[in-house]
Design an enzyme around this catalytic site. Structure first.
Site, PDB file in Angstrom:
ATOM      1  N   TYR A 164       0.788  -1.226   0.000  1.00  0.00           N
ATOM      2  CA  TYR A 164       0.000   0.000   0.000  1.00  0.00           C
ATOM      3  C   TYR A 164       0.835   1.300   0.000  1.00  0.00           C
ATOM      4  O   TYR A 164       0.261   2.386   0.100  1.00  0.00           O
ATOM      5  CB  TYR A 164      -0.911   0.026   1.246  1.00  0.00           C
ATOM      6  CG  TYR A 164      -2.140  -0.862   1.167  1.00  0.00           C
ATOM      7  CD1 TYR A 164      -2.045  -2.204   0.774  1.00  0.00           C
ATOM      8  CD2 TYR A 164      -3.393  -0.377   1.519  1.00  0.00           C
ATOM      9  CE1 TYR A 164      -3.168  -3.020   0.736  1.00  0.00           C
ATOM     10  CE2 TYR A 164      -4.522  -1.180   1.484  1.00  0.00           C
ATOM     11  CZ  TYR A 164      -4.397  -2.504   1.091  1.00  0.00           C
ATOM     12  OH  TYR A 164      -5.511  -3.304   1.059  1.00  0.00           O
TER      13      TYR A 164
ATOM     14  N   HIS B   9     -10.388  -3.841   6.287  1.00  0.00           N
ATOM     15  CA  HIS B   9     -10.143  -5.076   5.520  1.00  0.00           C
ATOM     16  C   HIS B   9     -10.771  -6.247   6.273  1.00  0.00           C
ATOM     17  O   HIS B   9     -10.901  -6.197   7.507  1.00  0.00           O
ATOM     18  CB  HIS B   9      -8.617  -5.297   5.399  1.00  0.00           C
ATOM     19  CG  HIS B   9      -8.242  -6.269   4.323  1.00  0.00           C
ATOM     20  ND1 HIS B   9      -8.350  -7.629   4.469  1.00  0.00           N
ATOM     21  CD2 HIS B   9      -7.739  -6.075   3.076  1.00  0.00           C
ATOM     22  CE1 HIS B   9      -7.933  -8.240   3.368  1.00  0.00           C
ATOM     23  NE2 HIS B   9      -7.562  -7.305   2.491  1.00  0.00           N
ATOM     24  N   GLY B  10     -11.107  -7.302   5.561  1.00  0.00           N
ATOM     25  CA  GLY B  10     -11.578  -8.539   6.204  1.00  0.00           C
ATOM     26  C   GLY B  10     -10.473  -9.092   7.098  1.00  0.00           C
ATOM     27  O   GLY B  10      -9.294  -8.959   6.775  1.00  0.00           O
ATOM     28  N   ASP B  11     -10.865  -9.743   8.215  1.00  0.00           N
ATOM     29  CA  ASP B  11      -9.829 -10.180   9.161  1.00  0.00           C
ATOM     30  C   ASP B  11      -9.077 -11.425   8.693  1.00  0.00           C
ATOM     31  O   ASP B  11      -8.230 -11.952   9.419  1.00  0.00           O
ATOM     32  CB  ASP B  11     -10.421 -10.370  10.568  1.00  0.00           C
ATOM     33  CG  ASP B  11     -11.471 -11.466  10.622  1.00  0.00           C
ATOM     34  OD1 ASP B  11     -11.709 -12.119   9.581  1.00  0.00           O
ATOM     35  OD2 ASP B  11     -12.058 -11.660  11.707  1.00  0.00           O
TER      36      ASP B  11
ATOM     37  N   THR C  32     -16.630 -12.509   5.959  1.00  0.00           N
ATOM     38  CA  THR C  32     -17.932 -13.149   5.721  1.00  0.00           C
ATOM     39  C   THR C  32     -17.724 -14.435   4.937  1.00  0.00           C
ATOM     40  O   THR C  32     -17.207 -14.376   3.809  1.00  0.00           O
ATOM     41  CB  THR C  32     -18.842 -12.207   4.883  1.00  0.00           C
ATOM     42  OG1 THR C  32     -18.829 -10.926   5.490  1.00  0.00           O
ATOM     43  CG2 THR C  32     -20.263 -12.738   4.783  1.00  0.00           C
TER      44      THR C  32
ATOM     45  N   ASP D 195      12.389 -41.621 -19.751  1.00  0.00           N
ATOM     46  CA  ASP D 195      11.881 -40.468 -20.507  1.00  0.00           C
ATOM     47  C   ASP D 195      12.223 -40.651 -21.987  1.00  0.00           C
ATOM     48  O   ASP D 195      13.079 -39.952 -22.529  1.00  0.00           O
ATOM     49  CB  ASP D 195      12.546 -39.199 -19.912  1.00  0.00           C
ATOM     50  CG  ASP D 195      12.090 -37.918 -20.576  1.00  0.00           C
ATOM     51  OD1 ASP D 195      11.021 -37.922 -21.227  1.00  0.00           O
ATOM     52  OD2 ASP D 195      12.813 -36.903 -20.450  1.00  0.00           O
TER      53      ASP D 195
HETATM   54  C1  SPV Z   1      11.427 -32.286 -19.149  1.00  0.00           C
HETATM   55  O1  SPV Z   1      11.220 -31.726 -18.058  1.00  0.00           O
HETATM   56  O2  SPV Z   1      10.965 -33.387 -19.432  1.00  0.00           O
HETATM   57  C2  SPV Z   1      12.251 -31.606 -20.157  1.00  0.00           C
HETATM   58  C3  SPV Z   1      13.266 -30.637 -19.741  1.00  0.00           C
HETATM   59  O3  SPV Z   1      12.095 -31.909 -21.314  1.00  0.00           O
HETATM   60  S1  SPV Z   1      14.765 -31.513 -19.616  1.00  0.00           S
HETATM   61  O4  SPV Z   1      14.565 -32.634 -18.714  1.00  0.00           O
HETATM   62  O5  SPV Z   1      15.759 -30.593 -19.127  1.00  0.00           O
HETATM   63  O6  SPV Z   1      15.110 -32.013 -20.952  1.00  0.00           O
HETATM   64 MG    MG Z   2      10.969 -33.644 -21.627  1.00  0.00          MG
END
Ligand code: SPV
Ligand code: MG
Length: 431
Positions: free
Chosen positions: A75, A89-91, A122, A204
């Site tokens: 503020y 303000h609301g508490d 409220t 992955d």
């Molecule tokens: C993921 O998070 O799956 C990515 C980013 O593709 S990395 O793991 O850095 O490739």
């Molecule tokens: Mg990835």
């Protein structure tokens, strides 16, 4: 006449607000601050209606004498300008992250003898229903999808956190901290292929199929409202990618990032330690263009991820690809590196920005993690993704707990390190 000030961050006026206005009138002239979109997004949530409409709505409420713009959650500026005798303000701001705001106001008022009025918050069935309606507006695909684009205009740098489940989604959605006299939170969520696969105990390598990845998106969207950036790996065959684009749009995802690799994709952080093949510029451009051609909504983004630095093909190759991918229709460029030193990332950003002022740049500072968000923004980065830190913090904690139970033949010894059941329950919303 004495001045009473309050700030509203709401899209709907309900009895709670009327109650505050009525109480304020007992003390003097009622001045309401309307928080700007930028400030609201930063500290609270996305406004369901834009600032100008919120301003109009509050001006029309009987009993309000003056409406002004408050452009910061703290503020300081507004109090300096109007020097109210009271701030009401609301508490609910007596505890939690918003207490930092109350502390800020208290400090400012004390300097000249102003006072705070905390009004009982409220909370009844009617107010709850109005809140739920507003959340619905934020969570539905058509509203959620367009919000990443809006954030790119409102935030100096958009911060996305990795999520792979409902519970990690809730952490990205609800975690707010107060530090350095400010409140901070994440803007968006990243559905990482690495962490989605890891949560399933799988590598992955695009093994977890799209049906399963979409299921993860649904787990997240069911309990959150923030925009989603989806890790689309290589995007697969162009003939398949076009269907993925449509499905992601339907699910309310804001952006997909696809990487310019082909064949058996492995995680980029392996770099050249494993065999990985970069796609040709022509073929990857075709994939981007095909995705752009089938997308139905204006706001959905296809972001092209460049693996040239990961695969040690050099800066020139990365820049050539960036130019070509933007020309093919990419709405953003992600540049990746696995070096600890951010120098090559910054060099890319500086050179790319020198010739392209507006295409958003995305980075994932997993290896080059010493660089701050502010420094990245100074080099033209628009989105920073914290791609795997939640998974990497949860895994050792869970493993250590399992070991400790085995060592002690009971669970008492681990209890101090655990979140109380009451807290975990309160994280989860009930309908
Ligand atoms: C993921 O998070 O799956 C990515 C980013 O593709 S990395 O793991 O850095 O490739
Ligand atoms: Mg990835």
């Amino acid at each position: 006449m004495e001045k009473v000030y309050t700030c509203f961050t709401t899209d709907v006026i309900h009895e709670g607000h009327l109650n505050i206005i009525n109480k304020a009138r007992e003390y003097g002239e009622v001045i309401i601050g309307v928080l700007s979109d930028e400030a609201m997004v930063k500290f609270d949530r996305f406004p369901a209606i834009p600032f100008e409409e919120r301003m109009k709505m509050i001006k029309s409420v009987p009993g309000v004498d003056q409406v002004i713009k408050q452009d910061d959650i703290m503020y300081d500026r507004v109090i300096e300008k109007i020097r109210p005798d009271y701030v009401i303000h609301g508490d609910n701001w007596l505890s939690g992250a918003t207490k930092a705001i109350r502390d800020n106001v208290e400090g400012l008022l004390t300097e000249y003898g102003g006072k705070i009025i905390d009004v009982p918050y409220t909370y009844n069935e009617n107010v709850r229903r109005i809140d739920a309606k507003m959340r619905e507006k934020l969570a539905m695909p058509e509203f959620r999808r367009k919000r990443l684009n809006r954030l790119l205009q409102l935030r100096p740098i958009v911060k996305a956190l990795e999520v792979h489940s409902g519970i990690t989604g809730l952490i990205a959605e609800k975690t707010v901290v107060s530090h350095d006299g400010m409140l901070d939170q994440f803007d968006a969520m990243w559905i990482s292929s690495l962490c989605d696969s890891t949560a399933k105990g799988k590598p992955d390598i695009e093994l977890v199929d799209m049906t399963s990845r979409f299921r993860t998106i649904e787990d997240v969207t069911e309990v959150t409202t923030k925009p989603i950036i989806f890790d689309g790996d290589t995007g697969g065959l162009t003939e398949h990618f076009v269907y993925t684009v449509r499905s992601l749009e339907r699910l309310g995802v804001s952006a997909v990032i696809i990487e310019d690799k082909t064949g058996l994709k492995k995680n980029s952080l392996f770099g050249t330690e494993v065999e990985q093949t970069q796609d040709s510029i022509e073929h990857f451009c075709e994939k981007i263009a095909a995705g752009k051609k089938v997308q139905l909504t204006d706001d959905f983004m296809i972001i092209a991820r460049i693996e040239s630095l990961i695969l040690e093909r050099g800066m020139e190759d990365a820049l050539t690809r960036a130019r070509a991918f933007v020309k093919a229709g990419a709405d953003g460029i992600m540049i990746h590196s696995r070096k600890k030193d951010p120098a090559e990332i910054l060099e890319f950003c500086d050179k790319f920005r020198a010739e392209d002022k507006k295409t958003p740049i995305v980075v994932v500072p997993t290896s080059f993690n010493t660089i701050t968000e502010e420094e990245l923004a100074q080099h033209g980065v628009n989105i920073v993704i914290y791609a795997n830190q939640l998974t990497r913090s949860a895994f050792p904690a869970m493993e250590e707990t399992a070991k400790e139970i085995l060592r002690c033949h009971r669970a008492k010894e681990v209890d101090d390190k655990l979140m109380p059941i009451k807290d975990i329950i309160s994280l989860i919303d009930t309908l």
